[in-house]
Design an enzyme around this catalytic site. Structure first.
Site, PDB file in Angstrom:
ATOM      1  CD  GLN A  50      16.568  -1.660 -12.080  1.00  0.00           C
ATOM      2  OE1 GLN A  50      16.162  -1.430 -13.217  1.00  0.00           O
ATOM      3  NE2 GLN A  50      17.683  -1.121 -11.598  1.00  0.00           N
ATOM      4  CD  GLN A  72      10.712  -7.100  -2.205  1.00  0.00           C
ATOM      5  OE1 GLN A  72      10.586  -7.006  -0.996  1.00  0.00           O
ATOM      6  NE2 GLN A  72       9.958  -6.405  -3.049  1.00  0.00           N
ATOM      7  NE  ARG A 127      10.812   1.882   5.142  1.00  0.00           N
ATOM      8  CZ  ARG A 127      10.598   0.644   4.743  1.00  0.00           C
ATOM      9  NH1 ARG A 127      10.613   0.374   3.455  1.00  0.00           N
ATOM     10  NH2 ARG A 127      10.375  -0.328   5.610  1.00  0.00           N
ATOM     11  CG  HIS A 148       3.146   0.772  -5.578  1.00  0.00           C
ATOM     12  ND1 HIS A 148       3.255   1.802  -4.676  1.00  0.00           N
ATOM     13  CD2 HIS A 148       3.802  -0.281  -5.028  1.00  0.00           C
ATOM     14  CE1 HIS A 148       3.922   1.393  -3.621  1.00  0.00           C
ATOM     15  NE2 HIS A 148       4.280   0.136  -3.810  1.00  0.00           N
ATOM     16  N   GLY A 177       0.812  -1.218   0.000  1.00  0.00           N
ATOM     17  CA  GLY A 177       0.000   0.000   0.000  1.00  0.00           C
ATOM     18  C   GLY A 177       0.840   1.261   0.000  1.00  0.00           C
ATOM     19  CB  ALA A 178       1.943   3.903   1.315  1.00  0.00           C
TER      20      ALA A 178
HETATM   21  O1  PAF Z   1       8.046  -4.665  -1.941  1.00  0.00           O
HETATM   22  C1  PAF Z   1       7.064  -4.758  -1.173  1.00  0.00           C
HETATM   23  O2  PAF Z   1       6.212  -3.889  -1.095  1.00  0.00           O
HETATM   24  C2  PAF Z   1       6.943  -5.993  -0.276  1.00  0.00           C
HETATM   25  O3  PAF Z   1       8.192  -6.436   0.135  1.00  0.00           O
HETATM   26  C3  PAF Z   1       6.137  -7.123  -0.918  1.00  0.00           C
HETATM   27  C4  PAF Z   1       6.826  -7.700  -2.154  1.00  0.00           C
HETATM   28  C5  PAF Z   1       4.750  -6.634  -1.279  1.00  0.00           C
HETATM   29  C6  PAF Z   1       5.966  -8.266   0.090  1.00  0.00           C
HETATM   30  O4  PAF Z   1       5.320  -7.841   1.239  1.00  0.00           O
END
Ligand code: PAF
Length: 281
Positions: free
Chosen positions: A150, A155, A189, A37, A31-32
């Protein structure tokens, strides 16, 4: 867009999609939401028939409880942005829905070297938490394609590794980092930064560009130290500025001029921890 909170409901909806043989694109988020996104939703929209976004602030990936408490929550604006971008399904589960047996899990993901460095070193347990929730989400949604940004370079590698074992048919698409015109990487953030800090935070992108413009074959230690000093002088508390191999994330102390490399940064500005990266060649 339909909004569902229960696993059974999202699965029922997706079963109808399966019957119509539509492919599913999945964008997991906490979210946020911001344009970063939304660029993932748009990419999923282009490539798949049904787009599912999840919003779930996953408690198991926060090694710092304060960071979890302060994670921004902006659900109304998130829903508005997702609708506008043409998302089909928002999956919005509660903690008890995702973790009915509690937060402890016996599942351990074998991630090897990749979880021992950088974010793995500074945020112990973080990637186990990420894999735990992404594994669960992938089991529930069963997408054809997973869209990741990216900006979370390490991650992406971790999720690729986990998915290769458990979801071998899954197509993972990594979309470019979206930046403000100042160069600051878009991040949830950033909502915790003051206006003045948003200006200071552009130093991360400037420092990465400095590294890109000044890198030469040979020893890289001096360049990495200079980059840390630049950020420290601007008021950051630096966790790392590291140049690493793009494919393995093995840290590079020297460079042959050929290997594909990336600079990765993590630094606190006041209480807010920011990460970013830039591919150097
Ligand atoms: O990147 C994120 O926002 C989180 O790490 C994810 C991939 C949604 C997993 O909670």
């Amino acid at each position: 867009m339909i909004i569902v909170k229960k696993i059974t409901d999202v699965q029922q909806f997706l079963a109808k999609r399966n019957a119509k043989q539509k492919s599913t694109g999945f964008v997991p988020t906490m979210g946020a939401l911001h344009d970063g996104h939304i660029s993932l939703i748009k990419a999923a929209k282009k490539e798949t028939g049904v787009v599912v976004c999840s919003i779930f602030v996953n408690p198991t990936q926060f090694n710092d409880p304060k960071d979890f408490e302060k994670y921004p929550v902006t659900i109304e604006s998130d829903i508005y942005l997702l609708e506008k971008a043409g998302c089909d399904v928002l999956f919005l589960p509660a903690v008890a829905e995702m973790y009915p047996q509690g937060l402890q899990t016996s599942l351990h993901f074998e991630l090897g070297f990749i979880e021992t460095i950088l974010e793995g070193e500074f945020r112990p347990g973080h990637f186990q938490g990420v894999c735990q929730v992404v594994y669960r989400l992938l089991e529930i949604i069963t997408p054809d394609k997973l869209f990741l940004g990216q900006k979370d370079f390490q991650q992406c590698m971790v999720i690729r590794k986990m998915a290769a074992t458990f979801f071998p048919g899954l197509d993972i698409i990594i979309c470019p980092t979206q930046r403000e015109s100042s160069g600051l990487a878009m991040s949830s953030r950033n909502k915790r930064l003051s206006d003045a800090d948003k200006i200071t935070a552009t130093a991360i992108f400037e420092t990465m560009q400095y590294v890109k413009n000044n890198i030469q074959p040979g020893d890289l230690n001096l360049l990495q130290q200079k980059a840390v000093r630049q950020l420290t002088a601007k008021g950051f508390r630096v966790d790392y500025v590291t140049i690493a191999d793009v494919f393995t994330l093995r840290l590079q102390e020297s460079w042959d001029g050929e290997e594909q490399i990336v600079v990765l940064v993590a630094a606190f500005l006041n209480e807010v921890r920011l990460i970013d990266n830039l591919i150097l060649n």
